[in-house]
Design an enzyme around this catalytic site. Structure first.
Site, PDB file in Angstrom:
ATOM      1  N   ASP A 106      41.442  47.649  41.083  1.00 21.98           N
ATOM      2  CA  ASP A 106      41.134  48.377  40.696  1.00 21.98           C
ATOM      3  C   ASP A 106      41.583  48.907  39.467  1.00 21.98           C
ATOM      4  OD1 ASP A 106      38.867  47.931  42.096  1.00 21.98           O
ATOM      5  OD2 ASP A 106      39.122  49.469  43.333  1.00 21.98           O
TER       6      ASP A 106
HETATM    7  N1  URA Z   1      41.230  48.040  47.517  1.00 24.54           N
HETATM    8  C1  URA Z   1      40.777  48.494  46.306  1.00 24.54           C
HETATM    9  O1  URA Z   1      39.893  49.282  46.605  1.00 24.54           O
HETATM   10  N2  URA Z   1      41.825  48.288  45.789  1.00 24.54           N
HETATM   11  C2  URA Z   1      41.926  47.693  45.401  1.00 24.54           C
HETATM   12  O2  URA Z   1      42.150  47.601  43.618  1.00 24.54           O
HETATM   13  C3  URA Z   1      42.700  46.727  46.240  1.00 24.54           C
HETATM   14  C4  URA Z   1      42.367  46.888  47.433  1.00 24.54           C
END
Ligand code: URA
Length: 236
Positions: A106
């Site tokens: 993310d």
């Molecule tokens: N879980 C999440 O919520 N975000 C990420 O980037 C990776 C795993």
């Protein structure tokens, strides 16, 4: 370029626009070398990264690249974006536009991102049957307790996808900090799992994928090539 795996005779027939009978003759005349050795077997299997010469002239030479990047928060795991800097913007390799991302993070997650041009390697890493684990360090707003460990191990039902998450290992490191190991990558998975406890994630960092650990020498935004050992042993 041979697409993934192909038989040598098929590749040569197509590349040189000749019949497979003519290919057999070429091989019998020792005109073809595969990875430096004279090719004899028409059924030999080659792939995109096999080095092939005909009469000592290179007809296929594609190098596989494997990169680890320490992604900073605020950089998007995409190759193009109108709004944000992308992981590709952080790389300076001349071949960077050939690369694709192996498992996104993310925008506000930091840590290990792998990039490669070898789609067979990346597919293997993302196939559920290989169960390649991804390890994250998670900081939380509220205190943790043992109930989290059990809930993560049991799996959680996500109605949107109609799936139950695979057993995940949660280890409490401190009151507000945990290590989480996943073998899958559902959308916002870690944030949603802590969301079940109404416990917001304040920072999320990926520390490893399979056996490849983010190099502590890499500052946020820096990258390096994987070693051969890292490439070969990642999914053990
Ligand atoms: N879980 C999440 O919520 N975000 C990420 O980037 C990776 C795993």
């Amino acid at each position: 370029m041979a697409l993934n795996k192909a038989r040598l005779d098929r590749f040569l027939a197509q590349h040189c626009q000749i019949s497979r009978k003519q290919v057999r003759l070429m091989l019998a005349q020792s005109r073809v070398k595969v990875n430096g050795s004279v090719a004899r077997n028409i059924e030999q299997v080659i792939d995109t990264f096999t080095h092939i010469t005909l009469d000592n002239k290179v007809i296929q030479q594609n190098t596989a690249y494997y990169i680890m990047l320490n992604k900073p928060v605020g950089v998007v795991s995409a190759t193009k974006d109108e709004q944000h800097k992308t992981v590709l913007d952080l790389l300076e390799y001349p071949f960077k536009n050939e690369l694709h991302i192996v498992g996104r993070l993310d925008l506000n997650t930091s840590g290990l991102v792998l990039l490669t041009n070898d789609s067979r390697w990346s597919e293997r890493l993302t196939l559920p049957e290989y169960k390649v684990s991804k390890r994250y360090i998670v900081h939380l707003k509220n205190k943790l307790d043992e109930a989290y460990v059990n809930a993560f191990a049991e799996g959680m039902y996500f109605s949107f996808e109609d799936i139950t998450t695979k057993p995940a290992k949660l280890t409490i490191i401190a009151d507000y900090q945990a290590e989480v190991e996943l073998t899958e990558g559902r959308y916002h998975q870690i944030k949603r799992m802590f969301g079940r406890f109404r416990n917001p994630v304040t920072a999320l960092h990926r520390a490893s994928i399979g056996t490849v650990v983010l190099d502590s020498q890499l500052a946020a935004g820096q990258s390096r090539m994987l070693t051969l050992q890292e490439v070969e042993n990642i999914a053990q």
